[in-house]
Design a protein around this motif. Sequence first.
Motif, short mmCIF file in Angstrom:
data_model
loop_
_atom_site.label_atom_id
_atom_site.label_comp_id
_atom_site.label_asym_id
_atom_site.label_seq_id
_atom_site.Cartn_x
_atom_site.Cartn_y
_atom_site.Cartn_z
N TRP A 182 -13.84 -1.76 0.22
CA TRP A 182 -13.67 -1.91 1.66
C TRP A 182 -12.20 -2.09 2.06
O TRP A 182 -11.86 -1.88 3.23
N SER A 183 -11.35 -2.46 1.13
CA SER A 183 -9.93 -2.64 1.47
C SER A 183 -9.12 -1.37 1.23
O SER A 183 -7.91 -1.35 1.50
N THR A 184 -9.75 -0.30 0.75
CA THR A 184 -9.03 0.96 0.56
C THR A 184 -8.81 1.65 1.91
O THR A 184 -9.47 1.37 2.90
N SER A 185 -7.87 2.60 1.91
CA SER A 185 -7.60 3.36 3.13
C SER A 185 -8.82 4.17 3.55
O SER A 185 -9.06 4.40 4.73
N GLU A 186 -9.61 4.62 2.56
CA GLU A 186 -10.78 5.43 2.86
C GLU A 186 -11.83 4.64 3.65
O GLU A 186 -12.50 5.19 4.53
N PHE A 187 -11.97 3.36 3.35
CA PHE A 187 -12.89 2.51 4.11
C PHE A 187 -12.16 1.79 5.23
O PHE A 187 -12.53 1.91 6.40
N GLY A 188 -11.17 0.99 4.88
CA GLY A 188 -10.39 0.29 5.89
C GLY A 188 -11.15 -0.77 6.65
O GLY A 188 -10.83 -1.06 7.80
N TYR A 189 -12.15 -1.37 6.02
CA TYR A 189 -12.98 -2.35 6.70
C TYR A 189 -12.41 -3.76 6.64
O TYR A 189 -12.67 -4.58 7.52
N VAL A 190 -11.69 -4.08 5.57
CA VAL A 190 -11.15 -5.44 5.41
C VAL A 190 -9.71 -5.37 4.92
O VAL A 190 -9.29 -4.37 4.32
N GLU A 191 -9.00 -6.44 5.17
CA GLU A 191 -7.68 -6.63 4.59
C GLU A 191 -7.68 -7.94 3.81
O GLU A 191 -8.10 -8.97 4.32
N VAL A 192 -7.25 -7.86 2.56
CA VAL A 192 -7.19 -9.04 1.70
C VAL A 192 -5.95 -9.84 2.06
O VAL A 192 -4.86 -9.27 2.26
N ASN A 193 -6.09 -11.15 2.14
CA ASN A 193 -4.96 -12.01 2.42
C ASN A 193 -3.88 -11.86 1.34
O ASN A 193 -4.19 -11.65 0.16
N ASP A 194 -2.63 -11.99 1.74
CA ASP A 194 -1.52 -11.83 0.81
C ASP A 194 -1.63 -12.75 -0.41
O ASP A 194 -1.18 -12.40 -1.51
N LEU A 195 -2.21 -13.94 -0.21
CA LEU A 195 -2.33 -14.89 -1.31
C LEU A 195 -3.19 -14.36 -2.45
O LEU A 195 -3.07 -14.80 -3.59
N PHE A 196 -4.07 -13.41 -2.13
CA PHE A 196 -5.02 -12.91 -3.12
C PHE A 196 -4.79 -11.43 -3.43
O PHE A 196 -5.67 -10.73 -3.89
N ALA A 197 -3.56 -10.98 -3.17
CA ALA A 197 -3.19 -9.59 -3.43
C ALA A 197 -1.86 -9.56 -4.18
O ALA A 197 -1.18 -10.58 -4.34
N SER A 198 -1.51 -8.39 -4.67
CA SER A 198 -0.21 -8.20 -5.31
C SER A 198 0.33 -6.84 -4.89
O SER A 198 -0.37 -6.06 -4.22
N THR A 199 1.54 -6.55 -5.29
CA THR A 199 2.12 -5.26 -4.97
C THR A 199 2.47 -4.53 -6.25
O THR A 199 2.23 -5.02 -7.36
N SER A 200 2.98 -3.34 -6.11
CA SER A 200 3.33 -2.51 -7.26
C SER A 200 4.76 -2.78 -7.71
O SER A 200 5.62 -3.14 -6.90
N SER A 201 5.00 -2.59 -9.00
CA SER A 201 6.36 -2.76 -9.51
C SER A 201 7.26 -1.61 -9.12
O SER A 201 8.48 -1.71 -9.23
N ILE A 202 6.67 -0.51 -8.65
CA ILE A 202 7.47 0.68 -8.32
C ILE A 202 7.18 1.21 -6.92
O ILE A 202 8.04 1.82 -6.30
#
Length: 487
Positions: A253-273
């Motif tokens: 649900w957090s993918t662009s294809e669904f786009g239903y939810v956004e995960v809080n920054d505290l429980f997400a990470s980003t890419s090294s590149i």
Amino acid sequence: MLLRGSRLGDISGEVLNFISSRDADLWIAEADVLVDMAHLLMLYERGLIRREDCARILTALKELLAEGFDVLGEGEDIHEAIEAYVIERVGPAGGRMHTARSRNDEVATCIRIALREQMLGLMEELIQLIDVLVQIAYDTRERIIPGYTHLQHAQPTTLAHHLLAHADALIRDLERFEDAYERVNLSPLGAAAFASTGFEIDRHMTCELLGFSGIVENSMDAVSGRDFALEVLADTSILMISLSRIAEEIILWSTSEFGYVEVNDLFASTSSIMPQKKNPDTAELVRAKSGTAIGSLVGALSICKALPMSYNRDMQELTPHIWRGIGAARSSLRVMRGCISTLRFDFERLERSSTDGFTTATELADSMVRITGIPFRTAHQIVGRIARLPGKPSMEDLDRIAMEVANVRPSLMGFTAEDLERALDARTNVAMRARPGGPAPAEVSKMLDARKEYLKSASSRLRERRSRVESAISHMMELVDRTACSS
């Protein structure tokens, strides 16, 4: 080595490391001291140890609790290390604390005490997660979303109905743990190696001192049975399957294809590149830790398979699986609670998607049956043909296809354009499904009220279980203090 005594010779460091359980024993170190204290108090009560010796040993054990287990010396397990610590401080009289006891019943008792504590913590964390789902569901009873089967749009429902389905699965998980707790909370102490003991001990006294609800009666079963641990690991694996389903939906649900939810920054990470990335890593790790729990169960089952009665050293390899499995579950529960409670839903997108893929087709068929009286299978065939049309169907489309499929014209059978509009409306679809367990907001509200009452009851049961254990241990420590001060 204290336990090798005069029977066996020296042991190499490699073999000692191979047979040692010291790393896994950290989970049961405190439980071991409690078991020692309860056993000593019982020995004194039964006249099997002098008051002075009992007091001195209890004092040494209290000092160990105060100093911490890092002060312990060598030993192939925590039990030998603690006994060696006591003998070093008390002298040869310290060896009396092992009277009428084997490491077999000692270990089995320690595992149950430590596992009992882990289960109480897990049940509390599980109740908290269920409560979060119920609270969010209560606030989203009117929020329309697409329901899925086969990961394809199926019928409209509400977010509350969807979340409540997950909550109910977790409630069953909780009930399994509550049931298993009663089998875990039984005392093997006093079974000795497996054939009981010739000393006049009181197994029921140590049972009460340690907060158990009863004893494992058969002494052979008491030391060799590990089905209680297998049951908990099975329950843990089922719980992790429940959590993995929620985690998977958060990921999707957090993918662009669904786009239903956004995960809080505290429980997400980003890419090294790739600096634009926001990855739901915590949910992915929960999904992975379900494999850890299942692996722990399979490993434990494989170890216990075909073991002859009674005790076998193989069981030493079981205990790390217990702590690994339940540890994965507890950490996953805590993380999922935080992740879910901070999710940001795109309610507009969810509602727009609720009719994608002609999700109202079922209600259109049902409406035709109710209003025109045609058989459901006929209505199903008509609507199936309509589903192949582009865009929203009109009454003209409905009449034309109905004539082609079944030689009927719904508009001449009482089915109006208003009926068609209602059947195609997602909110009407949901509102009409007010049968027990359905997604209609009023019906969901009933379910949520019932779940809130259930959570109150479950919390009360948990408090009672914890209170019984804490009261028993507190009473035992008072006896320890009085006895230790008498020396």
